[in-house]
Every structure is written in structure tokens, then in C-alpha cells.
Write an enzyme that holds these catalytic residues in place. Structure first.
Site, PDB file in Angstrom:
ATOM      1  N   SER A 142       0.871  -1.187   0.000  1.00  0.00           N
ATOM      2  CA  SER A 142       0.000   0.000   0.000  1.00  0.00           C
ATOM      3  C   SER A 142       0.900   1.227   0.000  1.00  0.00           C
ATOM      4  CB  SER A 142      -0.847  -0.002   1.279  1.00  0.00           C
ATOM      5  OG  SER A 142      -1.436   1.257   1.500  1.00  0.00           O
ATOM      6  N   TYR A 155      -1.678  -1.013  10.577  1.00  0.00           N
ATOM      7  CA  TYR A 155      -1.870  -1.336   9.150  1.00  0.00           C
ATOM      8  C   TYR A 155      -0.684  -0.825   8.336  1.00  0.00           C
ATOM      9  CZ  TYR A 155      -3.682  -1.387   4.421  1.00  0.00           C
ATOM     10  OH  TYR A 155      -3.830  -1.615   3.070  1.00  0.00           O
TER      11      TYR A 155
HETATM   12  N1  LIG Z   1      -8.660  -0.548  -1.006  1.00  0.00           N
HETATM   13  C1  LIG Z   1      -7.629   0.207  -0.660  1.00  0.00           C
HETATM   14  O1  LIG Z   1      -7.755   1.403  -0.446  1.00  0.00           O
HETATM   15  C2  LIG Z   1      -6.251  -0.399  -0.577  1.00  0.00           C
HETATM   16  C3  LIG Z   1      -5.163   0.465  -0.734  1.00  0.00           C
HETATM   17  C4  LIG Z   1      -3.882  -0.054  -0.668  1.00  0.00           C
HETATM   18  C5  LIG Z   1      -3.684  -1.400  -0.472  1.00  0.00           C
HETATM   19  N2  LIG Z   1      -4.747  -2.217  -0.307  1.00  0.00           N
HETATM   20  C6  LIG Z   1      -4.483  -3.649  -0.069  1.00  0.00           C
HETATM   21  O2  LIG Z   1      -4.892  -4.348  -1.221  1.00  0.00           O
HETATM   22  C7  LIG Z   1      -5.293  -5.674  -0.849  1.00  0.00           C
HETATM   23  C8  LIG Z   1      -6.679  -5.954  -1.414  1.00  0.00           C
HETATM   24  O3  LIG Z   1      -7.590  -5.080  -0.762  1.00  0.00           O
HETATM   25  P1  LIG Z   1      -9.001  -4.676  -1.382  1.00  0.00           P
HETATM   26  O4  LIG Z   1      -9.026  -3.208  -1.456  1.00  0.00           O
HETATM   27  O5  LIG Z   1      -9.281  -5.462  -2.580  1.00  0.00           O
HETATM   28  O6  LIG Z   1      -9.926  -5.072  -0.145  1.00  0.00           O
HETATM   29  P2  LIG Z   1     -11.201  -6.032  -0.029  1.00  0.00           P
HETATM   30  O7  LIG Z   1     -12.152  -5.780  -1.148  1.00  0.00           O
HETATM   31  O8  LIG Z   1     -11.681  -5.856   1.370  1.00  0.00           O
HETATM   32  O9  LIG Z   1     -10.565  -7.494  -0.223  1.00  0.00           O
HETATM   33  C9  LIG Z   1      -9.830  -8.124   0.787  1.00  0.00           C
HETATM   34  C10 LIG Z   1      -9.795  -9.608   0.511  1.00  0.00           C
HETATM   35  O10 LIG Z   1      -9.083 -10.252   1.577  1.00  0.00           O
HETATM   36  C11 LIG Z   1      -9.795 -11.439   1.920  1.00  0.00           C
HETATM   37  N3  LIG Z   1      -9.540 -11.790   3.308  1.00  0.00           N
HETATM   38  C12 LIG Z   1      -9.719 -11.017   4.399  1.00  0.00           C
HETATM   39  N4  LIG Z   1      -9.420 -11.708   5.508  1.00  0.00           N
HETATM   40  C13 LIG Z   1      -9.053 -12.964   5.097  1.00  0.00           C
HETATM   41  C14 LIG Z   1      -8.654 -14.135   5.780  1.00  0.00           C
HETATM   42  N5  LIG Z   1      -8.559 -14.156   7.120  1.00  0.00           N
HETATM   43  N6  LIG Z   1      -8.357 -15.244   5.057  1.00  0.00           N
HETATM   44  C15 LIG Z   1      -8.475 -15.225   3.709  1.00  0.00           C
HETATM   45  N7  LIG Z   1      -8.820 -14.127   2.999  1.00  0.00           N
HETATM   46  C16 LIG Z   1      -9.127 -13.021   3.703  1.00  0.00           C
HETATM   47  C17 LIG Z   1     -11.259 -11.047   1.724  1.00  0.00           C
HETATM   48  O11 LIG Z   1     -12.049 -12.206   1.508  1.00  0.00           O
HETATM   49  P3  LIG Z   1     -13.008 -12.899   2.597  1.00  0.00           P
HETATM   50  O12 LIG Z   1     -13.591 -11.825   3.451  1.00  0.00           O
HETATM   51  O13 LIG Z   1     -14.006 -13.612   1.738  1.00  0.00           O
HETATM   52  O14 LIG Z   1     -12.111 -13.837   3.328  1.00  0.00           O
HETATM   53  C18 LIG Z   1     -11.166 -10.228   0.437  1.00  0.00           C
HETATM   54  O15 LIG Z   1     -11.240 -11.089  -0.672  1.00  0.00           O
HETATM   55  C19 LIG Z   1      -5.224  -5.734   0.679  1.00  0.00           C
HETATM   56  O16 LIG Z   1      -4.005  -6.322   1.055  1.00  0.00           O
HETATM   57  C20 LIG Z   1      -5.228  -4.270   1.085  1.00  0.00           C
HETATM   58  O17 LIG Z   1      -4.555  -4.075   2.305  1.00  0.00           O
HETATM   59  C21 LIG Z   1      -6.042  -1.764  -0.366  1.00  0.00           C
END
Ligand SMILES: NC(=O)c1ccc[n+]([C@@H]2O[C@H](COP(=O)([O-])OP(=O)(O)OC[C@H]3O[C@@H](n4cnc5c(N)ncnc54)[C@H](OP(=O)(O)O)[C@@H]3O)[C@@H](O)[C@H]2O)c1
Length: 262
Positions: A142, A155
Site C-alpha cells: 500500500s 496497518y
Molecule cells: N482498497 C484500498 O484502499 C487499498 C489500498 C492499498 C492497499 N490495499 C491492499 O490491497 C489488498 C486488497 O484489498 P481490497 O481493497 O481489494 O480489499 P477487499 O475488497 O476488502 O478485499 C480483501 C480480501 O481479503 C480477503 N480476506 C480477508 N481476511 C481474510 C482471511 N482471514 N483469510 C483469507 N482471505 C481473507 C477477503 O475475503 P473474505 O472476506 O471472503 O475472506 C477479500 O477477498 C489488501 O491487502 C489491502 O490491504 C487496499
């Protein structure tokens, strides 16, 4: 091309950028390749696998909790018995909780560290033996990795770990021809903030910089194909990365205080 069943394994495939990566990759897979989809919500993974099926791509649902050592062992056993060729590992599982450390549940603190750092590292360790020259690892870090973030401290620290870990791993795997890319987006419109905001509302400035997940993922896949170690979407996040390199943390904290009005 290496003989055997070719697989792309995506964690966090049930929503957001993991799901988006699966859909974008579906059009570009070698014939017979499979997408292995990991997350906890089976219904979401099944729906994605059906959507992939309608595009002629096999998506295999591997439903489980990456915080559970038993599920990691199950994945390990599956890899040992099937011995696939893993062309790409995308570690997109992750979550963050906003708020002051003193107000945060202990379970949120340890789960963030365990999922974002421990599980991601173990997934790399499990998959690397099945990867070959031309393989790719994409780890979602991130822009929060670039500098410490008060009120998002744990985080941001986990994401600094992912960035540091990925850059070091990319050097370890260079001679084997495996590319490792850390993806460092700023705020992206996904379910991430629904979870982050369960503890505190996000600052307005983060809303102003919300990026589109399709664009972030497209750049991440392109940067990985080009062999880049770090993928940063958008001029403002590239500027933040530069500023975090140049400015002392006291100055950055001053701006964060100003923006957050604390
Ligand atoms: N959105 C942002 O602003 C942002 C910015 C920078 C970086 N990121 C990073 O990008 C990545 C993807 O995030 P996103 O934005 O796509 O968020 P998201 O839509 O909330 O997706 C997160 C994913 O992680 C899975 N997950 C959560 N806990 C889990 C567990 N205990 N075991 C297995 N899977 C798990 C969730 O699936 P289930 O709930 O079905 O398990 C979901 O598929 C993350 O690492 C996040 O930190 C996000």
C-alpha cells in the site's frame, strides 16, 4: 513452456482487487490454465468461478481462513499432491482498521499482523517451490508503506513489512527468473474501507484520492510483466513516495495533523 497443470493462485479473490485481478487475467491465460481462488466467503468465490467458467476459464475455489494454520497446511498438502506449475501468485488478502492503537481490539491488531505479514510470507514460501523462470509474485502492499501513519499505525507498519519483504524477495529470486512486485496504491474503491471504517471514519483527503480498482490492477499486472519491483498507481502517490523519502517524519506528521485536524 514447463509441463504440468499451470495455475495462477490469488488470495483475497472474493472481492476488490483480488477479484478484479482474476477477471483481468481470465482473458490472457494459457489454454488449460486454472485460477485458484482463495478467501473465506465461499458464495463469492463460487460466483466468481462461475463467471470465469462463462469465459472458458476454470476457477477452482479454495475456501478458507488464511489466519488458520490448518488451512495453510491444507494448501501445502494440496500443492504437494497436485504439484502444479504456479505461473503467478497474487497475495491480495489483507485488511486494515483505522483508529488509535489504545482504542483498538487486541484481536484486530494481531489479525492485521498475521494476515498482512505472516500469511502473505507463508504463501510465498509455500508457492515458490512450484514456480519457475518467468513466474511472478504480486504482493499487495500500500502507499501506507511509504511512511508511518498515526491512527492507522499497525496497518501502515504491516504494509511497510510487505514492501520491504517483497523487494528483498525479488533480489533472492532474481537469479531464478521469478519477478516479485509490491503493489502500493493509495486509497482504492473496494470493500476495504467498509471494514476499515468499522472503527473510525476515514479522513476526507483519503476519499478525495480514491482510485479505480480496475486501473490499479491493470498497472500492477503490467508492472509485473515489465519486471518492476514496485507498482505505484497515480501521480499523487508517486509524489507521496518521493516526499516520504526526502522529508523527515516530523514534517510528515505535521501535515498529517493538519489534514486530520488533530
Ligand atoms: N482498497 C484500498 O484502499 C487499498 C489500498 C492499498 C492497499 N490495499 C491492499 O490491497 C489488498 C486488497 O484489498 P481490497 O481493497 O481489494 O480489499 P477487499 O475488497 O476488502 O478485499 C480483501 C480480501 O481479503 C480477503 N480476506 C480477508 N481476511 C481474510 C482471511 N482471514 N483469510 C483469507 N482471505 C481473507 C477477503 O475475503 P473474505 O472476506 O471472503 O475472506 C477479500 O477477498 C489488501 O491487502 C489491502 O490491504 C487496499
Amino acid at each position: 513452456m514447463k509441463q504440468g497443470r499451470h495455475v495462477i493462485l490469488i488470495t483475497g479473490a472474493s472481492s476488490g482487487m483480488g477479484r478484479e485481478a482474476a477477471l483481468q487475467l481470465a482473458g490472457r491465460l494459457h489454454r488449460g490454465s486454472e485460477l485458484w481462488l482463495v478467501a473465506r466467503r465461499r458464495d463469492r468465490l463460487t460466483e466468481l468461478s462461475e463467471e470465469l467458467g462463462s469465459r472458458g476459464v476454470r476457477g477452482r475455489v479454495l475456501c478458507g481462513d488464511l489466519l488458520s494454520p490448518a488451512f495453510l497446511s491444507e494448501l501445502d498438502e494440496r500443492l504437494k499432491s497436485e504439484r502444479p506449475v504456479i505461473d503467478m501468485l497474487i497475495n491480495a488478502s489483507g485488511f486494515g482498521k483505522l483508529g488509535a492503537l489504545s482504542d483498538m481490539d487486541e484481536s484486530h491488531i494481531s489479525d492485521m499482523i498475521d494476515l498482512n505479514c505472516r500469511a502473505l510470507s507463508l504463501m510465498c514460501k509455500l508457492c515458490i517451490p512450484y514456480m519457475h523462470r518467468g513466474g511472478h509474485i504480486i504482493n499487495f502492499a500500500s502507499a501506507a508503506a511509504f511512511c508511518p501513519q498515526p491512527w492507522f499505525a499497525v496497518y501502515a507498519a504491516t504494509k511497510s513489512y510487505v514492501l520491504s519483504f517483497s523487494e528483498a524477495l525479488s533480489e533472492e529470486l532474481r537469479s531464478r527468473g521469478i519477478v516479485v512486485t509490491a503493489v502500493c496504491p493509495g486509497p482504492v474503491r473496494t470493500e476495504f474501507f467498509d471494514i476499515a471504517e468499522e472503527t473510525e471514519v476515514i479522513p476526507l483527503y483519503k476519499r478525495m484520492f480514491m482510485a479505480d480498482k480496475a486501473k490499479v490492477v491493470r498497472l500492477a499486472l503490467r508492472d509485473s510483466r515489465r519486471g518492476r519491483r514496485v507498482s505505484v498507481y497515480g501521480g499523487s502517490m508517486r509524489a507521496l513516495r518521493l516526499a516520504a523519502h526526502i522529508l523527515p517524519s516530523g514534517v510528515i506528521f505535521f501535515f498529517i495533523r493538519l489534514i486530520n485536524r488533530r
